[in-house]
Scaffold this active site. Structure first.
Site, short mmCIF file in Angstrom:
data_model
loop_
_atom_site.label_atom_id
_atom_site.label_comp_id
_atom_site.label_asym_id
_atom_site.label_seq_id
_atom_site.Cartn_x
_atom_site.Cartn_y
_atom_site.Cartn_z
N GLY A 185 0.80 -1.23 0.00
CA GLY A 185 0.00 0.00 0.00
C GLY A 185 0.83 1.27 0.00
CG ASP A 232 -5.11 -1.69 -14.67
OD1 ASP A 232 -4.89 -2.36 -15.69
OD2 ASP A 232 -4.24 -1.49 -13.80
CG ASN A 233 -2.34 1.70 -15.49
OD1 ASN A 233 -2.89 1.86 -14.39
ND2 ASN A 233 -1.28 0.94 -15.64
P1 AMP Z 1 -0.07 -0.19 -11.38
O1 AMP Z 1 0.93 -1.14 -11.98
O2 AMP Z 1 0.56 0.90 -10.57
O3 AMP Z 1 -1.04 0.33 -12.38
O4 AMP Z 1 -0.91 -1.05 -10.33
C1 AMP Z 1 -1.63 -2.20 -10.66
C2 AMP Z 1 -2.41 -2.65 -9.45
O5 AMP Z 1 -1.53 -3.00 -8.38
C3 AMP Z 1 -3.36 -1.63 -8.88
O6 AMP Z 1 -4.48 -2.30 -8.38
C4 AMP Z 1 -2.56 -1.02 -7.76
O7 AMP Z 1 -3.36 -0.42 -6.78
C5 AMP Z 1 -1.83 -2.22 -7.22
N1 AMP Z 1 -0.59 -1.85 -6.54
C6 AMP Z 1 0.51 -1.33 -7.11
N2 AMP Z 1 1.46 -1.12 -6.18
C7 AMP Z 1 0.95 -1.49 -4.99
C8 AMP Z 1 1.45 -1.50 -3.64
N3 AMP Z 1 2.67 -1.09 -3.34
N4 AMP Z 1 0.61 -1.96 -2.69
C9 AMP Z 1 -0.62 -2.39 -2.98
N5 AMP Z 1 -1.13 -2.40 -4.21
C10 AMP Z 1 -0.37 -1.97 -5.21
MG MG Z 2 -2.53 1.58 -12.27
#
Ligand code: AMP
Ligand code: MG
Length: 499
Positions: free
Chosen positions: A130, A256-257
């Protein structure tokens, strides 16, 4: 900079997402951190949002920006969403490390989300902690604010704070929280979340929310949900056209992005190209090159097809009719993208009139840049001063190409076009300079700023870089090094997700 006095910051929250059904999110407050310190506050943005910068700088303000104190009228929540990651379906993603505090309506009348990224675990964190490490928070601050100045729709950075805690990645790193501001954090993957659960009622509620928020005119259209698809498509097509025009590589265009509001969102492994090559790719996790520069337009189209598919049940009660209508809408992507891209590239080349040969003129320059390894940004900037083949600046422009003669052949055609539009002129130079940046967030500079902050606790390179990028089109005396491509030993070959 530490505060000397304490003023509780007031956020004029006016929350709409929190009014949606409870299954759209999880309500929870950020998890407090040990010892927050302000890295940077974006005072200009605070002003645009109607927030008091002095209050945000005070101890109470920093406590809010770190998640240690929940401001009055905030309704903190983590949003649920799903998504296709590198083409694979993930039915349950959601804000795993971001918490929406609420929405404010800015001085411009636009509603915007205020979200803390790195604010602690949520029910959607899966195995993540998180949290966010300092480096990715700095990269997002630098690049997203640079995008604003470059005229590209994007989420913004209101503030960055360090937490006084470490996060465990490949090594222990300082932790940080970014305050992200967005027209909304609704993604293509948010729609896919409800479709994946066959929750038609949720899907409709989300679509109605989006129409009210982003596409109010669609409410009066004959088919509002088709009009919604059209709005998202137009925003995404023009957004990605702008990325192509400045050599920006997002790096992780998962659904999702992919923002429904059409903003650049999620600055993970993103990077600007130095030397031009269409297949350029920096992300360490993208082995197949799915999100390489040249694939960004088709991937945006693919993401929109995913949106169209989940909207089908809302478009028409008869499935075959929905498919026909959605397909016709999706087929507009190429035209929409090309129109935006060609107009943008014509501006970059200083051309006012449309000409049937424009697409070839544009692609031949790029092919020449790729073949002779020219720097993307400096080539276009160089053109501004090289309208005349005899101009001294034409020599430095030619020198960007390993074989200058290859460029000369193209430049002859370009100058013939300029001649047909009245020839070289200072006005055209100014127009070109206003669209071809001199300063971009070069990877090696971003990396150097992150290293200085992470290893030496020295934030001055970060502040200087953010300041330089505040005026990307203007020559800034004494800041020539920020225009330079990396030396061979400075080249950043890979970038990493912030996770
Ligand atoms: P992202 O690659 O940043 O687009 O994230 C993809 C998914 O992983 C999303 O659901 C984020 O909220 C989750 N996520 C990314 N980094 C973390 C983290 N450090 N802790 C918890 N969830 C994460
Ligand atoms: Mg993301």
């Amino acid at each position: 900079m530490q505060p000397t006095h304490d003023i509780a910051p007031h956020f004029p929250f006016d929350n709409s997402y929190a009014r949606l059904p409870e299954r759209f999110f999880a309500r929870l407050a950020p998890t407090p951190v040990a010892a927050p310190e302000l890295i940077r506050l974006n005072e200009a943005l605070a002003g645009e949002l109607g927030l008091d910068a002095d209050a945000l700088r005070s101890a109470a303000g920093i406590a809010v920006l770190a998640g240690n104190r929940v401001p009055d009228a905030a309704e903190p929540l983590a949003m649920a969403y799903a998504g296709f990651q590198f083409g694979n379906w993930s039915p349950q993603l959601g804000d795993g490390r971001a918490i929406l505090l609420g929405e404010v309506i800015g001085r411009d009348g636009v509603r915007r989300d205020i979200q803390l990224k790195g604010a602690g675990p949520t029910p959607f964190s899966r195995r993540g902690d998180g949290r966010a490490a300092l480096g990715p928070v700095m990269r997002e601050y630098i690049v997203s604010e640079a995008m604003v100045r470059l005229g590209v729709p994007t989420t913004r950075a209101l503030a960055a704070v360090t937490t006084g805690e470490s996060v465990a990645r490949e090594q222990m790193l300082p932790g940080a929280v970014l305050t992200r501001v967005a027209r909304s954090h609704i993604r293509v993957g948010t729609f896919q979340f409800f479709a994946g659960r066959e929750d038609l009622e949720g899907l409709r509620a989300l679509a109605d929310h989006v129409i009210a928020r982003h596409d109010p005119a669609a409410a009066d259209a004959e088919r509002p949900y088709l009009a919604l698809l059209r709005g998202v498509l137009e925003r995404q097509a023009t957004l990605v056209a702008q990325w192509q025009e400045i050599g920006f590589i997002h790096g992780v265009m998962n659904t999702d992005n992919s923002s429904i509001a059409g903003e650049t969102i999620d600055y993970g492994p993103c990077a600007f190209m130095d030397t031009y090559h269409p297949e350029t790719l920096y992300s360490s996790i993208d082995h197949a090159g799915r999100y390489a520069y040249c694939n960004q337009p088709p991937i945006a189209h693919w993401n929109l097809a995913g949106l169209a598919q989940v909207l089908l049940p809302l478009i028409d009660p008869e499935e075959s009719k929905s498919i026909e209508l959605a397909r016709a809408e999706l087929d507009r992507f190429e035209e929409c993208f090309n129109a935006a891209y060609e107009a943008g590239m014509r501006r970059k080349l200083g051309l006012a009139d449309e000409h049937p040969d424009d697409p070839a003129l544009i692609s031949d320059l790029l092919a020449c840049m790729a073949a002779f390894e020219a720097d993307f940004t400096l080539t276009f900037r160089g053109l501004c001063d090289a309208q005349d083949a005899d101009a001294p600046a034409n020599q430095s422009l030619r020198a960007l190409f390993t074989e200058p003669a290859g460029f000369d052949a193209w430049a002859t055609r370009w100058r013939a076009r300029l001649a047909a539009e009245g020839g070289a002129s200072p006005e055209r130079r100014e127009r070109m300079r206003a669209t071809n940046p001199l300063y971009i967030p070069r990877n090696h500079q971003v990396e150097a700023a992150i290293v200085a902050a992470t290893r030496e606790n020295d934030f001055s390179p970060f502040h200087t870089l953010v300041d330089v990028l505040d005026r990307p089109f203007e020559e800034q005396a004494g800041r020539e090094e920020y225009t330079h491509p990396p030396l061979p030993e400075e080249i950043v070959h890979q970038t990493f997700c912030g996770t």
